[in-house]
Design an enzyme around this catalytic site. Structure first.
Site, PDB file in Angstrom:
ATOM      1  N   HIS A  24      40.203  53.922  25.903  1.00 45.44           N
ATOM      2  CA  HIS A  24      41.655  53.720  26.026  1.00 45.44           C
ATOM      3  C   HIS A  24      42.215  52.720  25.008  1.00 45.44           C
ATOM      4  O   HIS A  24      42.786  51.687  25.338  1.00 45.44           O
ATOM      5  CB  HIS A  24      42.124  53.412  27.451  1.00 45.44           C
ATOM      6  CG  HIS A  24      41.181  52.586  28.293  1.00 45.44           C
ATOM      7  ND1 HIS A  24      40.880  51.301  28.023  1.00 45.44           N
ATOM      8  CD2 HIS A  24      40.498  52.893  29.412  1.00 45.44           C
ATOM      9  CE1 HIS A  24      40.059  50.830  28.936  1.00 45.44           C
ATOM     10  NE2 HIS A  24      39.803  51.777  29.786  1.00 45.44           N
ATOM     11  N   HIS A  78      33.210  48.117  41.233  1.00 47.73           N
ATOM     12  CA  HIS A  78      34.433  48.363  40.448  1.00 47.73           C
ATOM     13  C   HIS A  78      34.684  49.873  40.431  1.00 47.73           C
ATOM     14  O   HIS A  78      33.759  50.652  40.183  1.00 47.73           O
ATOM     15  CB  HIS A  78      34.204  47.828  39.037  1.00 47.73           C
ATOM     16  CG  HIS A  78      35.345  48.001  38.082  1.00 47.73           C
ATOM     17  ND1 HIS A  78      36.660  48.042  38.469  1.00 47.73           N
ATOM     18  CD2 HIS A  78      35.358  48.119  36.722  1.00 47.73           C
ATOM     19  CE1 HIS A  78      37.418  48.183  37.396  1.00 47.73           C
ATOM     20  NE2 HIS A  78      36.660  48.242  36.326  1.00 47.73           N
ATOM     21  N   GLU A  80      36.875  51.639  38.501  1.00 49.11           N
ATOM     22  CA  GLU A  80      37.303  52.345  37.284  1.00 49.11           C
ATOM     23  C   GLU A  80      36.300  53.468  36.988  1.00 49.11           C
ATOM     24  O   GLU A  80      35.091  53.347  37.214  1.00 49.11           O
ATOM     25  CB  GLU A  80      37.427  51.384  36.088  1.00 49.11           C
ATOM     26  CG  GLU A  80      38.125  52.074  34.921  1.00 49.11           C
ATOM     27  CD  GLU A  80      38.624  51.124  33.823  1.00 49.11           C
ATOM     28  OE1 GLU A  80      38.342  49.916  33.871  1.00 49.11           O
ATOM     29  OE2 GLU A  80      39.319  51.629  32.915  1.00 49.11           O
ATOM     30  N   ASP A  82      34.701  54.820  34.658  1.00 52.71           N
ATOM     31  CA  ASP A  82      33.452  54.753  33.888  1.00 52.71           C
ATOM     32  C   ASP A  82      32.288  54.295  34.762  1.00 52.71           C
ATOM     33  O   ASP A  82      31.126  54.424  34.368  1.00 52.71           O
ATOM     34  CB  ASP A  82      33.587  53.881  32.633  1.00 52.71           C
ATOM     35  CG  ASP A  82      34.226  52.530  32.876  1.00 52.71           C
ATOM     36  OD1 ASP A  82      35.012  52.407  33.823  1.00 52.71           O
ATOM     37  OD2 ASP A  82      33.941  51.603  32.118  1.00 52.71           O
ATOM     38  N   HIS A 145      38.427  42.950  35.887  1.00 49.20           N
ATOM     39  CA  HIS A 145      39.746  43.043  35.313  1.00 49.20           C
ATOM     40  C   HIS A 145      40.648  43.984  36.093  1.00 49.20           C
ATOM     41  O   HIS A 145      41.779  44.251  35.645  1.00 49.20           O
ATOM     42  CB  HIS A 145      39.648  43.499  33.838  1.00 49.20           C
ATOM     43  CG  HIS A 145      39.206  44.933  33.687  1.00 49.20           C
ATOM     44  ND1 HIS A 145      39.939  45.834  32.951  1.00 49.20           N
ATOM     45  CD2 HIS A 145      38.189  45.620  34.199  1.00 49.20           C
ATOM     46  CE1 HIS A 145      39.360  47.025  32.991  1.00 49.20           C
ATOM     47  NE2 HIS A 145      38.296  46.906  33.740  1.00 49.20           N
ATOM     48  N   ASP A 164      32.227  44.549  35.117  1.00 51.10           N
ATOM     49  CA  ASP A 164      32.628  44.587  33.706  1.00 51.10           C
ATOM     50  C   ASP A 164      32.454  43.241  32.993  1.00 51.10           C
ATOM     51  O   ASP A 164      32.295  43.205  31.761  1.00 51.10           O
ATOM     52  CB  ASP A 164      34.103  44.987  33.590  1.00 51.10           C
ATOM     53  CG  ASP A 164      34.305  46.494  33.575  1.00 51.10           C
ATOM     54  OD1 ASP A 164      33.367  47.212  33.208  1.00 51.10           O
ATOM     55  OD2 ASP A 164      35.410  46.940  33.917  1.00 51.10           O
ATOM     56  N   TYR A 192      34.791  42.670  23.184  1.00 47.78           N
ATOM     57  CA  TYR A 192      34.995  43.147  24.556  1.00 47.78           C
ATOM     58  C   TYR A 192      35.927  42.187  25.305  1.00 47.78           C
ATOM     59  O   TYR A 192      36.865  42.603  25.979  1.00 47.78           O
ATOM     60  CB  TYR A 192      33.616  43.213  25.217  1.00 47.78           C
ATOM     61  CG  TYR A 192      33.554  43.771  26.599  1.00 47.78           C
ATOM     62  CD1 TYR A 192      33.214  45.111  26.809  1.00 47.78           C
ATOM     63  CD2 TYR A 192      33.775  42.975  27.711  1.00 47.78           C
ATOM     64  CE1 TYR A 192      33.109  45.620  28.092  1.00 47.78           C
ATOM     65  CE2 TYR A 192      33.668  43.478  28.981  1.00 47.78           C
ATOM     66  CZ  TYR A 192      33.337  44.801  29.168  1.00 47.78           C
ATOM     67  OH  TYR A 192      33.233  45.311  30.432  1.00 47.78           O
ATOM     68  N   HIS A 225      28.189  47.044  31.324  1.00 51.13           N
ATOM     69  CA  HIS A 225      28.147  47.627  29.973  1.00 51.13           C
ATOM     70  C   HIS A 225      27.239  46.770  29.095  1.00 51.13           C
ATOM     71  O   HIS A 225      27.296  45.528  29.159  1.00 51.13           O
ATOM     72  CB  HIS A 225      29.533  47.637  29.309  1.00 51.13           C
ATOM     73  CG  HIS A 225      30.549  48.496  29.983  1.00 51.13           C
ATOM     74  ND1 HIS A 225      30.513  49.873  29.935  1.00 51.13           N
ATOM     75  CD2 HIS A 225      31.638  48.173  30.716  1.00 51.13           C
ATOM     76  CE1 HIS A 225      31.550  50.373  30.598  1.00 51.13           C
ATOM     77  NE2 HIS A 225      32.245  49.362  31.093  1.00 51.13           N
TER      78      HIS A 225
HETATM   79 FE1  FEO Z   1      36.814  48.462  34.092  1.00 50.17          FE
HETATM   80 FE2  FEO Z   1      33.927  49.418  32.605  1.00 50.17          FE
HETATM   81  O1  FEO Z   1      35.452  49.603  33.647  1.00 50.17           O
END
Ligand code: FEO
Length: 398
Positions: A24, A78, A80, A82, A145, A164, A192, A225
């Site tokens: 994004h 989380h 989100e 991903d 986040h 994250d 990041y 990540h």
């Molecule tokens: Fe906020 Fe890696 O997703």
């Protein structure tokens, strides 16, 4: 064979995405990983899942340790996509007894997947559960986040599963910080932070205080990540404290786009003024530099100078893109100035100036506008602007 054991009986079971190049708006030119972790215990527990499309990788890795149907718990740190895109398929296969999530996570799971029949169990910040020999303590990290974000802390293993936070978008065959080159790792971690966590910088010191208040002691941080911090977890905590403070270095950026090189000539003259004052300065043409790499440079810059010619009563589209992206990331403590050439109407400098005022940057001088092609006097004025900015940076850092 890649080492994936994070702690005894706790394994990385995530996926490596070698091909993703846009997250994004963030240029992930070295790919990323979607980390998930499996704790083998009396109640085998899966921490997070992966992006949709990577379910096969996750299942393959799980099956090398356990029949997925034997997993009792899934922790969703989380929501989100991903990290939760593979959740529906995993719930079908695992049939977990419980899915642990924060209160905001509960709401987000329902609004993403519309499955009130799932065995969701909300946990409060500080709450612990037993998964057998181990306990898991949850720590809400709202807006780090997303509102739903939380950490899972495994005290017996001194392990913090940090969602994250502390991550990097970097696809590697290695899984741990001591297996890669530290300078490159820190560069990815900074990018990041700058592109994802910068707007929430005020929450970072509060999070560190909360970790201390709860007495969490860990020697390994496992983010969702990138690489796992087992050699130097303190290094990334310290880096976050520094980035969150947004302490400026003796550094300036000239961020611009140009049409027929007039604005570029102005940029070079401003550059000379700044460098003449001993300021480390970068000329960043937005045609050659991706917005997310420029943002990484913004992290410790003391001054940002923006340039665009006037185009159709506005500014160049790449600068409009960049200013929109920058505004959302809410950088603080920046000195700023605007410049640009024009043919007849000349709105660009005013538009940039208003954007900088909206972002509460300190404008060091009125913007400089030049008609068509800069004269020697125009370039001298630009050099003087750079010189003035350089002196102001030195005063601020003195
Ligand atoms: Fe906020 Fe890696 O997703």
């Amino acid at each position: 064979m890649t080492q994936t054991e994070v702690k005894k009986d706790i394994h990385w079971v995530g996926a490596v995405d070698w091909k993703v190049r846009d997250f994004h708006g963030y240029s992930t030119y070295k790919g990323t990983t979607y980390n998930a972790y499996l704790a083998l215990d009396e109640h085998p527990t899966l921490f997070d899942t992966v992006k949709k499309g990577f379910e096969g990788d996750l299942l393959h890795r799980l099956r090398s340790h356990i029949d997925p149907a034997q997993i009792d718990y899934i922790v969703v740190n989380h929501v989100e996509m991903d990290h939760s895109g593979a959740l529906p398929e995993m719930v079908e296969i695992v049939r977990p007894k419980k899915i642990f999530c924060s209160d905001m996570g509960h709401k987000a799971i329902l609004s993403h997947f519309h499955r009130p029949d799932w065995p969701l169990e909300t946990v409060a910040s500080g709450q612990t559960i037993s998964i057998g020999r181990r306990t898991v303590q949850f720590l809400e990290t709202r807006m780090l986040h997303w509102p739903d974000s939380m950490f899972s802390y495994l005290p017996e293993d001194r392990l913090l599963v940090s969602s994250d936070a502390f991550g990097q978008h970097w696809a590697t065959s290695e899984r741990f910080d001591d297996q890669v080159e530290m300078t490159e790792l820190m560069r990815h971690a900074a990018k990041y932070y700058a592109n994802i966590l910068l707007p929430y910088s005020k929450l970072i010191p509060k999070l560190v205080a909360k970790i201390q208040e709860l007495g969490l002691v860990f020697d390994t941080i496992a983010p969702d990540h990138g690489l796992i911090w087992r050699a130097e977890p303190g290094r990334i905590i310290e880096a976050y404290a520094g980035w969150a403070a947004q302490k400026p270095a003796k550094k300036a950026l000239i961020i611009y786009d140009t049409m027929w090189h007039s604005t570029e000539k102005m940029a070079h003259a401003i550059y000379k003024g700044l460098v003449g004052q001993g300021i480390s300065t970068k000329l960043l043409d937005l045609k050659s530099n991706h917005r997310s790499d420029v943002i990484t440079e913004v992290l410790d810059a003391a001054a940002l100078v923006f340039g665009s010619p006037t185009l159709n009563n506005g500014i160049m589209p790449l600068l409009a893109d960049f200013l929109t992206y920058l505004k959302g990331l809410k950088p603080e403590n920046k000195l700023a100035a605007a410049f640009g050439s024009y043919g007849w109407s000349g709105e660009a400098v005013g538009i940039i100036t208003r954007a900088l005022e909206e972002m509460k940057m300190e404008l060091v001088a009125p913007g400089i506008k030049v008609k068509h092609v800069p004269t020697a006097d125009d370039l001298a004025a630009c050099l003087a602007l750079g010189d003035q900015l350089g002196r102001r940076i030195q005063e601020r850092l003195a």
